[in-house]
Design a protein around this motif. Structure first.
Motif, mmCIF file in Angstrom:
data_model
loop_
_atom_site.group_PDB
_atom_site.id
_atom_site.type_symbol
_atom_site.label_atom_id
_atom_site.label_comp_id
_atom_site.label_asym_id
_atom_site.label_seq_id
_atom_site.Cartn_x
_atom_site.Cartn_y
_atom_site.Cartn_z
ATOM 1 N N PHE A 99 49.399 30.368 38.737
ATOM 2 C CA PHE A 99 48.060 28.839 37.758
ATOM 3 C C PHE A 99 46.788 30.487 37.873
ATOM 4 C CE2 PHE A 99 45.570 25.745 39.068
ATOM 5 C CZ PHE A 99 45.723 24.973 37.231
ATOM 6 N N TRP A 132 52.996 28.852 44.725
ATOM 7 C CA TRP A 132 51.693 29.470 44.267
ATOM 8 C C TRP A 132 51.352 30.793 43.825
ATOM 9 C CZ3 TRP A 132 46.101 27.520 45.115
ATOM 10 C CH2 TRP A 132 45.033 28.366 44.346
ATOM 11 N N ILE A 159 50.875 29.690 34.485
ATOM 12 C CA ILE A 159 49.783 28.828 33.884
ATOM 13 C C ILE A 159 48.343 29.723 33.887
ATOM 14 C CG2 ILE A 159 49.222 26.361 33.874
ATOM 15 C CD1 ILE A 159 51.766 26.047 35.663
ATOM 16 N N THR A 199 50.656 27.026 29.725
ATOM 17 C CA THR A 199 51.384 27.116 30.248
ATOM 18 C C THR A 199 52.847 28.196 29.357
ATOM 19 O OG1 THR A 199 51.511 25.065 30.972
ATOM 20 C CG2 THR A 199 53.182 25.898 31.426
#
Length: 196
Positions: free
Chosen positions: A9, A131, A150, A190
């Protein structure tokens, strides 16, 4: 229980840079607009640094998406330079480094373990998602294990800087799972790892 997912992300420029050549990414800040900020504070509160969570009133928000954050030394260093030794105190924090011998904070694990090996072990554990915070070198090493990408694309072109990935040429397919466009021009894309 299914395997935990590794999600990269990350914010990027239109031309694919996650930071300036010196690692600075403050140039993204003007693009955190009124319609975009609530998206970050609700859907991705887990990814806000501890001081940001407090300032935005989500310091006590329960973790919903991630319980572990991975970062390279270069991603960890800017916070460390200003005395922020535990940038994501609400998460299990793991810093991959071959040069940082000991952790400056008991809440932060520093390891020189092979990132792929470490992530494969983490995926076997129970818990929420993992993450990958950055940076480019670590993302390049972990590319085979990234399940979800993402990308917060900001409406700015940098020209040069630190790329999204730093790795050898080896194309890998991802499929677009969702796209969101915000009034200020931010786009959140995404991607899911394509089936082999």
């Amino acid at each position: 229980m299914g395997l935990r997912k590794l999600t990269y992300f990350v914010g990027t420029t239109i031309d694919g840079y996650i930071a300036a050549p010196d690692g600075d990414f403050d140039f993204f800040t003007p693009h955190v607009t009124e319609d975009y900020l609530p998206f970050l504070t609700t859907e991705f509160a887990d990814t806000l640094a501890t001081p940001g969570r407090a300032a935005l009133g989500v310091g006590d928000a329960p973790r919903t998406r991630f319980d572990t954050v991975l970062m390279g030394r270069g991603t960890y260093e800017p916070g460390l330079a200003v005395g922020l030794t535990s940038p994501y105190a609400h998460l299990r924090q793991i810093v991959f480094s071959r040069s940082l011998a000991t952790s400056p904070d008991p809440a932060v694990e520093v390891t020189d373990e092979d990132p792929l090996t470490a992530v494969r072990k983490l995926k076997q554990e129970d818990g929420l998602g993992i993450w990958l915070c950055g940076g480019a070198d670590l993302a390049g090493q972990l590319l085979p294990e990234i399940d979800e990408l993402i990308v917060k694309q900001y409406p700015v072109v940098a020209g040069t800087g630190i790329p999204l990935f730093r790795a050898d040429f080896a194309p890998r397919a991802f499929r677009l799972a969702e796209s969101r466009v915000f009034d200020g021009g931010n786009v959140v894309l995404t991607y899911a790892k394509a089936s082999d």
